[in-house]
Enzyme design. Structure first.
Site, PDB file in Angstrom:
ATOM      1  NE  ARG A  54     -37.761   2.592 -57.991  1.00  0.00           N
ATOM      2  CZ  ARG A  54     -38.025   3.905 -57.948  1.00  0.00           C
ATOM      3  NH1 ARG A  54     -37.046   4.765 -58.047  1.00  0.00           N
ATOM      4  NH2 ARG A  54     -39.259   4.342 -57.798  1.00  0.00           N
ATOM      5  CB  THR A  55     -40.349  -2.145 -62.858  1.00  0.00           C
ATOM      6  OG1 THR A  55     -40.381  -2.334 -61.440  1.00  0.00           O
ATOM      7  CG2 THR A  55     -40.645  -3.467 -63.537  1.00  0.00           C
ATOM      8  CE  LYS A  84     -58.143   5.372 -79.514  1.00  0.00           C
ATOM      9  NZ  LYS A  84     -57.515   5.162 -80.835  1.00  0.00           N
ATOM     10  NE  ARG A 105     -45.306  -1.978 -62.468  1.00  0.00           N
ATOM     11  CZ  ARG A 105     -44.403  -1.400 -61.682  1.00  0.00           C
ATOM     12  NH1 ARG A 105     -44.426  -0.094 -61.488  1.00  0.00           N
ATOM     13  NH2 ARG A 105     -43.478  -2.116 -61.091  1.00  0.00           N
ATOM     14  CG  HIS A 133     -42.977  -6.277 -58.701  1.00  0.00           C
ATOM     15  ND1 HIS A 133     -42.278  -6.690 -59.822  1.00  0.00           N
ATOM     16  CD2 HIS A 133     -42.780  -4.925 -58.623  1.00  0.00           C
ATOM     17  CE1 HIS A 133     -41.702  -5.645 -60.392  1.00  0.00           C
ATOM     18  NE2 HIS A 133     -41.996  -4.565 -59.688  1.00  0.00           N
TER      19      HIS A 133
END
Length: 394
Positions: A54-55, A84, A105, A133
């Site tokens: 959704r985000t 890496k 995120r 959030h």
């Protein structure tokens, strides 16, 4: 104009209301199928170190609908230079050359703040560990305002579920406090709202959160008075969904917990199903940031009080408004709600093992004094509190 959105506390009530007004404008334009080119020739990078549906998709949809373009790195922890060993700071310094705005995120608490400190382009926090959030909170507050059609101030809002590891609830609790709602928490043992969130809400907003373990818990006489304004009730009732204007449900965050038993053991204390919803007021709304597990029954999906799909849909106009504002593509000029706090270098690592400062090299750790708590300092990045004797500070 504010440059980054790291926390919901970066925005004043007035700024949030203006974001809602702009979101209303974009929502109407979308309904009319009107072409919007506010962000033509602008590029947004979505940099996601954790899975998202959704985000990420609502942000990308928002940018496309504004006429902009998107470059995306999903599951960056596996598919990018991070695999890496590249630091977040180095990644941000590279990506800022490719895009005009970055949505991040990350699985570490405080990662968004660290990214913002090292970026020349706007950073939007799309969720950092179990911390915050803020854009989900904008969607949540907008949903409450649109569906309840009145001020949030004075509303009775229940936050149910995994309140310890669920970042959406932390930001929402701050947002509700900012607007003057009465906040109730219903959480199984071990999943209560973190103390640092409670302390911050009490010290900065003067709000005392009412806490329960079950949605049908027996009420004390003091709680009855608080909820019904009756000083001498004939019978002390049990906590009931009928008290609340909005019920916000969250799933158990299994990905952040090593061992908690079965999900059903915990969700039974706050399960929302048709039988329970029948006891609620006609205009109570049930919200959920999704995805759900078994804490929210499918048998209520057709009930008019089920707001979670509208809540998800509102994510597009809200994020359109936010992107346009951060890129300076509107006439409105908004300012940060926060002043730069005084930072202390304590010479100690953050007590939160998942804090970004404990994994990134060459990060200057900083702490602020926690209001109302003696010898207690709050990590500038993840907000976790730790008590430190005065002779240990620099």
């Amino acid at each position: 104009m504010f440059k980054h959105l790291v926390s919901i506390d970066d925005l004043s009530k007035e700024t949030i209301e203006k974001i809602f007004k702009l979101a209303d404008h974009y929502r109407l334009q979308l309904e009319k199928k009107t072409s919007i080119n506010k962000c033509k020739d602008k590029i947004m990078a979505t940099l996601f170190y954790e899975p998202s549906t959704r985000t990420r998709m609502s942000f990308e949809s928002a940018m496309f609908r504004l006429g902009g373009k998107v470059i995306s790195s999903a599951d960056t922890k596996v598919t990018s230079a991070a695999a890496k060993g590249e630091s977040l700071v180095d990644t941000i310094k590279v990506i800022q050359s490719y895009a005009d705005i970055i949505v991040l995120r990350h699985f570490k608490d405080g990662a968004a703040m660290l990214a913002a400190e090292n970026s020349d382009v706007p950073i939007i926090n799309g969720g950092d560990g179990a911390h915050e959030h803020p854009t989900q909170t904008l969607c949540d507050l907008y949903t409450i305002k649109k569906l309840k059609k009145r001020k949030i101030e004075g509303m009775y809002v229940a936050l149910c579920g995994d309140l310890r590891y669920g970042r959406t609830v932390h930001s929402l609790a701050y947002g509700l406090a900012k607007f003057g709602a009465k906040i109730f928490t219903i959480a199984p043992e071990g999943f209560e709202l973190p103390e640092y969130v409670e302390h911050r809400i009490k010290s900065e907003y003067g709000i005392e959160i009412k806490k329960y373990k079950k949605i049908d818990e027996q009420l004390s006489q003091a709680d009855v008075f608080y909820m019904t304004q009756k000083t001498e009730p004939e019978l002390l009732p049990r906590l009931s969904i009928e008290f609340f204007d909005a019920v916000y449900v969250t799933r158990i965050q299994m990905e952040r917990i090593k061992s908690v038993g079965t999900i059903s053991e915990h969700t039974m204390s706050y399960l929302i199903n048709k039988e329970l919803l029948n006891k609620a007021k006609d205009d109570t709304i049930v919200m959920h940031p999704l995805p759900r597990r078994n804490e929210l029954s499918y048998d209520i999906d057709q009930d008019k009080r089920a707001a979670y799909f509208k809540q998800a849909a509102y994510g597009v106009p809200i994020r359109m408004a936010l992107i346009a504002l951060l890129l300076g593509m509107t006439k409105s000029k908004f300012k940060l709600d926060q002043k730069q706090p005084e930072l202390f270098s304590l010479g100690k690592k953050c007590s939160n093992e998942n804090c970004i400062t404990n994994v990134e090299e060459n990060v200057q750790r900083g702490y602020t004094k926690a209001n109302g708590l003696l010898n207690t300092y709050r990590c500038f990045y993840c907000d976790q509190e730790q008590e430190i004797k005065s002779n240990e500070t620099n």
